[in-house]
Each structure stands twice: as structure tokens, then as C-alpha cells.
Write an enzyme that holds these catalytic residues in place. Structure first.
Site, PDB file in Angstrom:
ATOM      1  N   ASP A 151       0.856  -1.196   0.000  1.00 50.78           N
ATOM      2  CA  ASP A 151       0.000   0.000   0.000  1.00 50.78           C
ATOM      3  C   ASP A 151       0.886   1.238   0.000  1.00 50.78           C
ATOM      4  OD1 ASP A 151      -2.276   1.791   0.371  1.00 50.78           O
ATOM      5  OD2 ASP A 151      -3.360   0.052   1.120  1.00 50.78           O
TER       6      ASP A 151
ATOM      7  N   HIS B 177      -2.867   3.019  -4.681  1.00 56.44           N
ATOM      8  CA  HIS B 177      -2.329   2.545  -3.392  1.00 56.44           C
ATOM      9  C   HIS B 177      -0.939   1.939  -3.573  1.00 56.44           C
ATOM     10  CE1 HIS B 177      -5.622   3.367  -0.632  1.00 56.44           C
ATOM     11  NE2 HIS B 177      -6.489   2.947  -1.544  1.00 56.44           N
TER      12      HIS B 177
ATOM     13  N   GLU C 180      -9.671   2.729  -5.549  1.00 52.49           N
ATOM     14  CA  GLU C 180      -9.272   4.099  -5.231  1.00 52.49           C
ATOM     15  C   GLU C 180      -8.040   4.572  -6.013  1.00 52.49           C
ATOM     16  OE1 GLU C 180     -10.997   4.433  -0.730  1.00 52.49           O
ATOM     17  OE2 GLU C 180      -8.994   3.610  -0.913  1.00 52.49           O
TER      18      GLU C 180
END
Ligand code: TNX
Length: 529
Positions: free
Chosen positions: A189, A261, A325
Site C-alpha cells: 500500500d 495505493h 481508489e
């Protein structure tokens, strides 16, 4: 007077029957499919009880013996042999469902017949829960059991806060005791890259440490703790954890986040980005605009090289490629991304993400694996051969299932175990937000809004433990337990949930948690919602 007598007699009789009934209940979590405790009597298991192992079921028998030492205080391993009359006998029968089992208890002892090795293991887990909470005794009777879903998962984020190998093993122990069979291991991440990749040592050398960690929710003015935070797993450690999980019938689904990410990777290897500028391993939470460039061929080579090592380490058929995202700001300004869109005839940046996901899917399919991704992968137009992890709401899960995708349901309002557990939040410490209590999970219908024909596409249910505000395994356990007990009832026993018995069962399970030494939150037991 006579009437009062009759009334009294009725009251006494019903109290007695309640007493005997509850004494004759198994109180097992998750609820078995069928329980018959008609026969009177109990069988006592001690350190002297022999395990009779048929059909080479040595592995689950050994796990049981180890677990009994840890939770019943047995001083030495239980005696195991191929022959014998009395004791705990384990064997298999292919007529029983995969992961299912039947357990018969009589004065001869306990007979557990599994549909397969995992079924034997789950039968032994049921037995252990009964023994630990019932002074080593198991009532005479018959139990037949099998799971509702074939994917019963829990996720663990080790990027926002690193958890050691021993921590992850304890997490696996907890999952296995609740009859879960998937650990979704979130390994990369923005805030840290946690898996050694031999082709790119920089990923862990540089990408596994962030300078400091945000204090609080990051509202203005922002504060950081000034302390570096890092950690990663060597490939040897990963192999050890994968083996440990497999011995408990847990498959690890590794997640390598792409194309968003990924700021920790960009810090280690700036050429992965559109503008190739230096960025930090991120010290904020949330969604960063720094993402992998989807236009350069070098990004695809990188991802394939990483995944080649990942599939060597993890036997799971499903490989999680993230997909969530991913802001498109950088792509809009990137000549490589724009050129790729033109060359591939892609209308917009969403379609470019779809191109990346589909290309990676093809690569993994060619290696005999399948992709699973967060539900944003639907936006780029991926084919139904990909499995969707529905996190932004049950409706998206329903949409994916209706369109032929296999789906793991993990919607935000039910399955985010990083959320607060009480309405008042009193005494909980700082958490990410929200509110999810035991009842919400226990009463949740994972099939809501899904047509009869699409139901078969819901392959499972998962809870997620994101660790922005969870600094160590004890905090993780406090978020996981006892809510995981409600979750496993949905995963294993979706049609067998019963509001009238769950509280009693949970009081019992609490004794089990104490014996295991796991940290659990007090709120449900205190009646705080
Ligand atoms: C959303 S679920 C995220 C995570 C955060 C989490 C916090 C998902 C695909 N992304 O990056 O950690 O919310 O609850």
C-alpha cells in the site's frame, strides 16, 4: 388451591426443562447444521484419551492435539495410533460434503467423519470448543455440519501497521477456530511495501519504511509522531506463514495493490510513476494521487515480474490485484498514458484502468491463476471471469453477481472491522469512524437484493481489518473479537442464525476466548451497542 398447585407444577416443570435443555445444548459457534442430543450422558476427554487415526488423517489430529495442549492445559501430546477401540476416532467419507463432518458421541468415545481433511479439522474444532467450555466433557449425541459459503474470509492490513510473523500466525489461529478458510493478506500500500521481491530489492529496502505516522485523524493542524515505522516479510517467512495457514486449512489470498495505493513502490522505484518524481512512502491516510503509470511498458513488466514471484509463494488460485481508489489526475497529464489510450482505442482513463486490469488478468490466467479485485474493477469493463470483492455496498455486489461475476461480499456498513463498535464510542480509543456492532453483523442478509438465479455467484463473505488506527495485534484482536463470531455465523451458518440463542452461545464462547488467551472487546458482553 388446586389450580395454584397446578400452576406451580407447570412453572417448576418448565424451569427444570429449561435447565436440562440448556445443559443439553452444544452452544457451538458457528451453529452446526444438525444437532441431536437425545441420549443421556457425557464422554470425558483427558490427556490419556487416544486419537485413533484412520485414512491417514494424521495432520488434523496433530493440530487437535497441539490445540488441546494450548487450551486444555494438557501437558503432553495426545496418544495417536491407527488402531484402538475407545477414544476420538477420525476418518473421511466422500459422501459427506467438502469441509463438512459428522460427529457421533457415545460411551465408546467420539467418532468424527469428515468429507475431507478440512472436514475432519472442523469437526475437531467443534469438539475442542465443546471440551474447553464444558470441563472436558462432550454430551452423547450426533452432529452433522457443513458450511454455507465456500469462501469464508478475513482480511488483514499489515501495511498501515506492520504485524510480525507470530502475530499473523495468531490471527490465522483465530480464523481457523471460527472455521474461516481464507486470509486476505493486504501486503502492499502507500504506507509500506511488506513482501520481499527478489527482482526488485528496493521495494523492501526503501519502500517498507515510512518516516513517521500521522497522529489523529489528520485534521488541521496535522501532527506526526516523528518515529519511523517499517517491517517486511522475507520470502522464507512468507513460505512459513503460508504453510502454517495451510495446516489450518486457511488459504492465503495475497494482495498486490495496483494501479493505485502504490506510493511505497513509487518511492522505491520512481520510474514506475508518470512523472518519475521522487515521492515519500506516504505518511498520510486516505487516497493519494501518486499511482503507477499505466502507459509505460516498463510498468507491465514490473507487475508481471512481481506477480511471478507472488504466485511462486502463494498457491491460492485467486490473486488479489487491488484495483480500488485510483485517482486519474496523473494519467490525464501523462504522455505515455495518453499514447496508450490512443493506441488501444480507449475512451477515457477509466478504460485505461480496465486495460491494465484485463492485461494483468490475462497474464495470471496464463499462469493458471484467477484475479480478484475490489469492486472498482467493474468500472473499467473487466470480463465476468474476474471475481469481485464488493466493498462499497451490497448493491454493487448484487450488480456484479447479476452480471455473472463471482462475488465476495464485504460491504462497508457491515464488514469493516476497523469501525467503532459502540454508538457512544466511549473508551474505545481513536478509530477510523463508523459504527458496526455485533447485532448488525449477526442479522445481516448477504443475499439482500440478489435474484434467485444470481445467488450462486455469491461465493463468500469477508470482514476487513484495516490498520490505520490499529498499532499492534492486540488492538487488531480487540476489533476482530467478538465480531468475528457474528461474521462466522453468516459465513458458515447463514440459514441457522437464531437471535434467541446467540447471547447464551456467546457467553460460552467467551470462556473459549479466555482459554485461548485472545484479546476481545467487552462491549457486546457488557450490553453496550
Ligand atoms: C477503504 S476498502 C480502503 C482502505 C482503507 C479503508 C479504511 C478499500 C478497497 N480501500 O484503503 O484502509 O477504507 O476503512
Amino acid at each position: 388451591m388446586k389450580r395454584m398447585f397446578t400452576l406451580l407444577a407447570v412453572v417448576v416443570a418448565s424451569v427444570l426443562s429449561i435447565a436440562t435443555l440448556s445443559a443439553r445444548e452444544l452452544n457451538v459457534v458457528p451453529e452446526p447444521a444438525y444437532v441431536d442430543l437425545e441420549a443421556e450422558g457425557d464422554y470425558a476427554v483427558t490427556n490419556k484419551t487416544r486419537i485413533i487415526v484412520v485414512d491417514e488423517m494424521w495432520a488434523p489430529a496433530e493440530r487437535f492435539s497441539e490445540d488441546m495442549m494450548a487450551t486444555m492445559g494438557f501437558e503432553k501430546p495426545m496418544h495417536m495410533s491407527k488402531h484402538g477401540n475407545k477414544g476420538i476416532k477420525v476418518r473421511t467419507d466422500s459422501c459427506i460434503a467438502s469441509e463438512g463432518y459428522e460427529m457421533t458421541v457415545s460411551e465408546e468415545g467420539v467418532l468424527i467423519i469428515g468429507g475431507d481433511e478440512a472436514g475432519v479439522y472442523y469437526g475437531l474444532q467443534t469438539l475442542r470448543q465443546i471440551l474447553v467450555t464444558n470441563n472436558g466433557c462432550v454430551p452423547y449425541g450426533f452432529v452433522a455440519d457443513e458450511p454455507s459459503f465456500r469462501y469464508r474470509g478475513a482480511h488483514l492490513d499489515v501495511c498501515r501497521h506492520f504485524m510480525s510473523v507470530d502475530d499473523v500466525k495468531e490471527y490465522i489461529d483465530i480464523l481457523a477456530a471460527h472455521k474461516l478458510n481464507r486470509l486476505h493478506w493486504h501486503l502492499t500500500d502507500d504506507q509500506g511495501w511488506r513482501i520481499e521481491i527478489k527482482a526488485y530489492p528496493e521495494l523492501t529496502e526503501k519502500g517498507s519504511v515510512r518516516k513517521e505516522t500521522l497522529i489523529g485523524h489528520g485534521l488541521e493542524p496535522k501532527w506526526w509522531d516523528g518515529k519511523p515505522h517499517g517491517g517486511y516479510y522475507t520470502q522464507e517467512q512468507i513460505r512459513d506463514v503460508v504453510k502454517y495457514a495451510a495446516e489450518r486449512y486457511v488459504t492465503i489470498v495475497p494482495e498486490i495493490e495496483m494501479p493505485g495505493h502504490a506510493q511505497a513502490a513509487l518511492h522505491a522505484l520512481p520510474w514506475l510513476g508518470c512523472n518519475e518524481q521522487e515521492v515519500d512512502v506516504w505518511t498520510m491516510w486516505g487516497v493519494t494521487p501518486e499511482v503507477l503509470c499505466a502507459g509505460k511498458e516498463t510498468t507491465y513488466t514490473f507487475l508481471e515480474n512481481v506477480l511471478k514471484e507472488v504466485i511462486e509463494l502463494f498457491p491460492s488460485e485467486l490473486i488479489h490485484i487491488g484495483g480500488d481508489e485510483c485517482p486519474k489526475d496523473r494519467w490525464k497529464e501523462c504522455e505515455h498514458c495518453q499514447a496508450m489510450m490512443k493506441a488501444q482505442g480507449l475512451e477515457n482513463e477509466e478504460a485505461l484502468q480496465g486495460y491494465l486490469v484485463t492485461r494483468i488478468e490475462k497474464f495470471l490466467n496464463a499462469q493458471g491463476r484467477r484475479i480478484i479485485g475490489w469492486d472498482e474493477i467493474l468500472e473499467g469493463g473487466v470480463t465476468p471471469s474476474s471475481t469481485v470483492m464488493a466493498w462499497r455496498g451490497a448493491k454493487i455486489g448484487a450488480y456484479a453477481a447479476e452480471h455473472g461475476h463471482e462475488v465476495v461480499m464485504t460491504p462497508l456498513p457491515i464488514c469493516y472491522f476497523d469501525f467503532y463498535q459502540t454508538e457512544s464510542r466511549e473508551g474505545e480509543g481513536l478509530r477510523i469512524g463508523g459504527h458496526i456492532n455485533f447485532e448488525k453483523i449477526y442479522s445481516w442478509d448477504p443475499f439482500e437484493g440478489i435474484s434467485e438465479s444470481a445467488r450462486k455467484n455469491i461465493i463468500g463473505v469477508q470482514c476487513n481489518v484495516w490498520s490505520e488506527y490499529l498499532k499492534d495485534i492486540s488492538m487488531v484482536e480487540g476489533q476482530l473479537l467478538p465480531r468475528l463470531a457474528a461474521m462466522c455465523e453468516v459465513q458458515w451458518a447463514v440459514d441457522r442464525r437464531d437471535e434467541s440463542t446467540i447471547r447464551r452461545k456467546m457467553e460460552n464462547l467467551r470462556k473459549f476466548y479466555d482459554a485461548c488467551g485472545w484479546n476481545y472487546a467487552p462491549y457486546y458482553f457488557d450490553g453496550r451497542q
